[in-house]
Write a protein that holds these residues in place. Structure first.
Motif, PDB file in Angstrom:
ATOM      1  N   GLY A 278       0.803  -1.219   0.000  1.00  0.00           N
ATOM      2  CA  GLY A 278       0.000   0.000   0.000  1.00  0.00           C
ATOM      3  C   GLY A 278       0.836   1.269   0.000  1.00  0.00           C
ATOM      4  O   GLY A 278       0.633   2.156  -0.830  1.00  0.00           O
ATOM      5  N   LEU A 279       1.783   1.349   0.919  1.00  0.00           N
ATOM      6  CA  LEU A 279       2.586   2.569   1.024  1.00  0.00           C
ATOM      7  C   LEU A 279       3.372   2.860  -0.259  1.00  0.00           C
ATOM      8  O   LEU A 279       3.320   3.980  -0.777  1.00  0.00           O
ATOM      9  N   PRO A 280       4.087   1.879  -0.825  1.00  0.00           N
ATOM     10  CA  PRO A 280       4.809   2.180  -2.072  1.00  0.00           C
ATOM     11  C   PRO A 280       3.882   2.599  -3.220  1.00  0.00           C
ATOM     12  O   PRO A 280       4.206   3.521  -3.976  1.00  0.00           O
ATOM     13  N   ILE A 281       2.721   1.944  -3.347  1.00  0.00           N
ATOM     14  CA  ILE A 281       1.822   2.322  -4.446  1.00  0.00           C
ATOM     15  C   ILE A 281       1.220   3.702  -4.192  1.00  0.00           C
ATOM     16  O   ILE A 281       1.019   4.483  -5.109  1.00  0.00           O
ATOM     17  N   MET A 282       0.949   4.003  -2.933  1.00  0.00           N
ATOM     18  CA  MET A 282       0.470   5.343  -2.588  1.00  0.00           C
ATOM     19  C   MET A 282       1.470   6.391  -3.087  1.00  0.00           C
ATOM     20  O   MET A 282       1.107   7.382  -3.722  1.00  0.00           O
ATOM     21  N   MET A 283       2.757   6.160  -2.813  1.00  0.00           N
ATOM     22  CA  MET A 283       3.781   7.110  -3.283  1.00  0.00           C
ATOM     23  C   MET A 283       3.807   7.135  -4.804  1.00  0.00           C
ATOM     24  O   MET A 283       3.964   8.198  -5.416  1.00  0.00           O
ATOM     25  N   GLY A 284       3.649   5.969  -5.427  1.00  0.00           N
ATOM     26  CA  GLY A 284       3.652   5.891  -6.886  1.00  0.00           C
ATOM     27  C   GLY A 284       2.528   6.706  -7.504  1.00  0.00           C
ATOM     28  O   GLY A 284       2.742   7.484  -8.442  1.00  0.00           O
ATOM     29  N   GLU A 285       1.312   6.558  -6.966  1.00  0.00           N
ATOM     30  CA  GLU A 285       0.181   7.306  -7.522  1.00  0.00           C
ATOM     31  C   GLU A 285       0.360   8.813  -7.297  1.00  0.00           C
ATOM     32  O   GLU A 285       0.123   9.622  -8.190  1.00  0.00           O
ATOM     33  N   LEU A 286       0.772   9.173  -6.071  1.00  0.00           N
ATOM     34  CA  LEU A 286       0.941  10.601  -5.791  1.00  0.00           C
ATOM     35  C   LEU A 286       2.011  11.209  -6.695  1.00  0.00           C
ATOM     36  O   LEU A 286       1.878  12.339  -7.179  1.00  0.00           O
ATOM     37  N   LEU A 287       3.070  10.450  -6.953  1.00  0.00           N
ATOM     38  CA  LEU A 287       4.154  11.031  -7.764  1.00  0.00           C
ATOM     39  C   LEU A 287       3.718  11.226  -9.204  1.00  0.00           C
ATOM     40  O   LEU A 287       4.092  12.219  -9.846  1.00  0.00           O
ATOM     41  N   ILE A 288       2.900  10.323  -9.734  1.00  0.00           N
ATOM     42  CA  ILE A 288       2.407  10.514 -11.102  1.00  0.00           C
ATOM     43  C   ILE A 288       1.559  11.778 -11.183  1.00  0.00           C
ATOM     44  O   ILE A 288       1.671  12.576 -12.101  1.00  0.00           O
ATOM     45  N   GLY A 289       0.713  11.963 -10.165  1.00  0.00           N
ATOM     46  CA  GLY A 289      -0.142  13.145 -10.144  1.00  0.00           C
ATOM     47  C   GLY A 289       0.671  14.424 -10.042  1.00  0.00           C
ATOM     48  O   GLY A 289       0.504  15.358 -10.822  1.00  0.00           O
ATOM     49  N   ARG A 290       1.584  14.456  -9.080  1.00  0.00           N
ATOM     50  CA  ARG A 290       2.317  15.699  -8.874  1.00  0.00           C
ATOM     51  C   ARG A 290       3.212  16.031 -10.053  1.00  0.00           C
ATOM     52  O   ARG A 290       3.352  17.176 -10.456  1.00  0.00           O
ATOM     53  N   LYS A 291       3.804  15.007 -10.632  1.00  0.00           N
ATOM     54  CA  LYS A 291       4.717  15.219 -11.753  1.00  0.00           C
ATOM     55  C   LYS A 291       3.991  15.836 -12.953  1.00  0.00           C
ATOM     56  O   LYS A 291       4.475  16.762 -13.577  1.00  0.00           O
TER      57      LYS A 291
ATOM     58  N   VAL B 184      -5.138 -14.049   3.430  1.00  0.00           N
ATOM     59  CA  VAL B 184      -4.007 -13.224   3.027  1.00  0.00           C
ATOM     60  C   VAL B 184      -4.419 -12.340   1.858  1.00  0.00           C
ATOM     61  O   VAL B 184      -4.168 -11.137   1.826  1.00  0.00           O
ATOM     62  N   LEU B 185      -5.103 -12.955   0.910  1.00  0.00           N
ATOM     63  CA  LEU B 185      -5.518 -12.193  -0.258  1.00  0.00           C
ATOM     64  C   LEU B 185      -6.586 -11.172   0.096  1.00  0.00           C
ATOM     65  O   LEU B 185      -6.615 -10.073  -0.434  1.00  0.00           O
ATOM     66  N   MET B 186      -7.436 -11.518   1.039  1.00  0.00           N
ATOM     67  CA  MET B 186      -8.460 -10.568   1.444  1.00  0.00           C
ATOM     68  C   MET B 186      -7.833  -9.348   2.112  1.00  0.00           C
ATOM     69  O   MET B 186      -8.281  -8.219   1.939  1.00  0.00           O
ATOM     70  N   ALA B 187      -6.777  -9.587   2.872  1.00  0.00           N
ATOM     71  CA  ALA B 187      -6.085  -8.478   3.531  1.00  0.00           C
ATOM     72  C   ALA B 187      -5.511  -7.513   2.492  1.00  0.00           C
ATOM     73  O   ALA B 187      -5.576  -6.296   2.638  1.00  0.00           O
ATOM     74  N   LEU B 188      -4.981  -8.079   1.428  1.00  0.00           N
ATOM     75  CA  LEU B 188      -4.393  -7.241   0.386  1.00  0.00           C
ATOM     76  C   LEU B 188      -5.463  -6.417  -0.331  1.00  0.00           C
ATOM     77  O   LEU B 188      -5.297  -5.220  -0.574  1.00  0.00           O
ATOM     78  N   GLY B 189      -6.585  -7.053  -0.657  1.00  0.00           N
ATOM     79  CA  GLY B 189      -7.685  -6.342  -1.314  1.00  0.00           C
ATOM     80  C   GLY B 189      -8.205  -5.208  -0.441  1.00  0.00           C
ATOM     81  O   GLY B 189      -8.460  -4.101  -0.908  1.00  0.00           O
ATOM     82  N   GLN B 190      -8.317  -5.486   0.848  1.00  0.00           N
ATOM     83  CA  GLN B 190      -8.791  -4.475   1.778  1.00  0.00           C
ATOM     84  C   GLN B 190      -7.798  -3.309   1.861  1.00  0.00           C
ATOM     85  O   GLN B 190      -8.193  -2.155   1.963  1.00  0.00           O
ATOM     86  N   ALA B 191      -6.515  -3.614   1.798  1.00  0.00           N
ATOM     87  CA  ALA B 191      -5.515  -2.543   1.855  1.00  0.00           C
ATOM     88  C   ALA B 191      -5.713  -1.580   0.671  1.00  0.00           C
ATOM     89  O   ALA B 191      -5.651  -0.355   0.836  1.00  0.00           O
ATOM     90  N   PHE B 192      -5.974  -2.113  -0.487  1.00  0.00           N
ATOM     91  CA  PHE B 192      -6.241  -1.275  -1.660  1.00  0.00           C
ATOM     92  C   PHE B 192      -7.445  -0.387  -1.480  1.00  0.00           C
ATOM     93  O   PHE B 192      -7.415   0.809  -1.703  1.00  0.00           O
ATOM     94  N   PHE B 193      -8.545  -1.042  -1.098  1.00  0.00           N
ATOM     95  CA  PHE B 193      -9.798  -0.301  -0.966  1.00  0.00           C
ATOM     96  C   PHE B 193      -9.649   0.785   0.083  1.00  0.00           C
ATOM     97  O   PHE B 193     -10.008   1.937  -0.126  1.00  0.00           O
ATOM     98  N   SER B 194      -9.071   0.416   1.217  1.00  0.00           N
ATOM     99  CA  SER B 194      -8.998   1.357   2.326  1.00  0.00           C
ATOM    100  C   SER B 194      -8.106   2.557   2.015  1.00  0.00           C
ATOM    101  O   SER B 194      -8.379   3.662   2.442  1.00  0.00           O
ATOM    102  N   LEU B 195      -7.040   2.326   1.269  1.00  0.00           N
ATOM    103  CA  LEU B 195      -6.140   3.443   0.964  1.00  0.00           C
ATOM    104  C   LEU B 195      -6.555   4.185  -0.309  1.00  0.00           C
ATOM    105  O   LEU B 195      -5.836   5.057  -0.787  1.00  0.00           O
ATOM    106  N   SER B 196      -7.700   3.848  -0.872  1.00  0.00           N
ATOM    107  CA  SER B 196      -8.188   4.492  -2.110  1.00  0.00           C
ATOM    108  C   SER B 196      -7.205   4.318  -3.267  1.00  0.00           C
ATOM    109  O   SER B 196      -6.994   5.241  -4.043  1.00  0.00           O
TER     110      SER B 196
END
Ligand code: PHE
Length: 461
Positions: free
Chosen positions: A55-68, A216-228
């Motif tokens: 979640g954290l790395p993808i969050m940074m990835g999405e934000l960086l695409i936007g800001r750039k 395990v997979l449900m935890a990952l899906g929830q991480a996506f949804f929760s972090l938008s």
């Protein structure tokens, strides 16, 4: 920078808005429920690992695409990675539209339950209320559903209409502090209950014998949804960040707050549940059950200061949902403004109106109209509402997220991501090489695992 686009007035404003997007029904409604279903401890631990490593790395990835790029998702991905990637952005815009259409329905219920709770606090909780059938009556009442959903979408349109600074940021600045205070009061009240020990043990003591690969997979899906993540919300919000601000720090704060709120919500709900004898069996049903069936009664029976906290709780749910629906609509609106080139007020009204059309179908599919409620596109997910939720959470976000992480990790140059993440404001805890490793290897492998398991028929909703 394009001056005609909105911008956050400050770093705090941005962080509050993005945190508001992240905190929502996913934290208050879905997280406690699936933690319950997956027997706590070990699931929570896996969830935390997913948040940190994916979640954290993808969050940074999405934000960086936007800001750039300072563009909405379609234009942003096209410019940052390549022309064909615009389709990934379009996929996200459709996801925003779909999620908003059913999310607003649940959000609307919180408005109704707020008014109900005020009534109960003033007049006393009825002795013979069957909360379950009262909720069933609401679900099947088409006109009530439409009014509540319309009201909530109207509030969302109202905020987005006024733009990044005067609308979105303002609502977040007012809502989030209120939300934190209410949650803290509820948390203190919960910790004073006799069941809180059991609740903490349930949440924080891992018992790996209860864990299977599905969890395990449900935890990952929830991480996506929760972090938008996975549908461009964070690309959009990142596009309103001025270039001289660190998105690394912001991403860290958003992720930590989102996680703390999810954990607090679980502590609150489980403390209540473990305090009341027999309650554990009763909630074995649905997520809806916890929020709208089990809790109302408990506020008036067991929760200290419940008469006061009951109505506040539904204010909390409504505010948390509102800052999320705003971000969902903003993804669609920013796309329409940038690509269709019409003004924000028009774009907002058109997008909100179209969403409402889809919402009508979903709102009437909870019992009101049999034809909409009974058809099954995905096995075990009858009705429009469940179909949309299943499609968005299980298909759209994981696939969108996978493509974004592959794009950022493999199709953007090292130099172009490094220059976005590293500057004089970058905090010392950040390690670029670790980030790049996560975004290139850990996140894609983990997300591919979700997508494959969805294909094999696993259900995350
Ligand atoms: N993160 C929000 C929640 O937890 C839901 C959401 C998903 C919002 C995707 C925007 C984009 O409720």
């Amino acid at each position: 920078m394009n001056q005609s686009r909105g911008n956050w007035s400050s770093n705090l404003g941005f962080i509050l808005a993005a945190t508001g997007s992240a905190i929502g029904l996913g934290n208050l409604w879905k997280f406690p429920f699936i933690t319950w279903e997956n027997d706590g401890g070990a699931f929570v631990l896996i969830y935390l690992i997913c948040i940190a490593a994916v979640g954290l790395p993808i969050m940074m990835g999405e934000l960086l695409i936007g800001r750039k790029t300072q563009k909405s998702p379609v234009g942003a991905l096209r410019e940052a990675i390549g022309p064909i990637w615009g389709w990934v952005g379009a996929w996200g815009v459709i996801a925003g539209f779909v999620i908003l259409s059913y999310y607003a329905i649940v959000a609307g219920w919180s408005l109704l339950y707020f008014t109900k709770a005020v009534g109960w606090s003033l007049q006393g909780f009825p002795d013979v209320l069957d909360a379950g059938s009262a909720f069933g009556e609401l679900a099947g009442n088409g006109s009530k559903q439409l009014i509540l959903t319309g009201l909530f979408l109207g509030m969302t349109v109202g905020a987005v209409y006024f733009g990044v600074h005067n609308g979105i940021e303002r609502v977040a600045r007012i809502s989030l502090p209120i939300l934190f205070v209410i949650l803290l009061l509820l948390l203190l009240s919960a910790l004073s209950m006799s069941g809180s020990r059991d609740a903490l043990t349930f949440i924080f003591r891992p018992n790996f014998s209860e864990l299977d690969s599905g969890s395990v997979l449900m935890a990952l899906g929830q991480a996506f949804f929760s972090l938008s993540l996975g549908m461009g919300a964070m690309i959009t919000y990142g596009s309103y960040v001025a270039r001289n601000r660190s998105i690394v720090n912001a991403a860290g704060v958003i992720v930590i707050l989102d996680t703390l709120i999810a954990l607090s919500a679980a502590i609150i709900m489980f403390s209540v549940i473990f305090t009341v004898p027999g309650m554990t069996e009763q909630v074995e049903g649905s997520a809806v059950g916890m929020l709208f069936i089990a809790l109302p009664e408990l506020f008036y029976d067991v929760v200290p200061f419940g008469r006061f906290l009951g109505p506040l709780f539904y204010v909390l749910v409504a505010l948390a949902a509102l800052t999320s629906t705003i971000s969902l609509l903003e993804v669609v609106v920013s796309y329409v403004i940038d690509e269709v080139k019409i003004s924000r007020p028009r774009a907002t009204i058109v997008s909100g109106g179209l969403t409402f059309v889809l919402s009508i179908l979903a709102a009437l599919s909870l019992g009101a109209v049999p034809a909409l409620s009974n058809f099954e596109f995905f096995a075990g997910k009858p009705g429009v509402f469940n179909t949309l939720d299943h499609f968005a959470a299980n298909w759209m976000l994981p696939t969108g997220g996978l493509l974004v992480t592959l794009g950022v990790g493999w199709f953007m140059s090292r130099q172009s991501t490094e220059s976005e993440l590293i500057d004089e404001n970058t905090p010392s805890w950040f390690d670029y090489r670790l980030w790049r490793f996560c975004i290139r290897y850990i996140a894609p492998v983990a997300v591919t695992a979700i997508v494959i398991s969805v294909i094999l028929g696993h259900d995350f909703s």
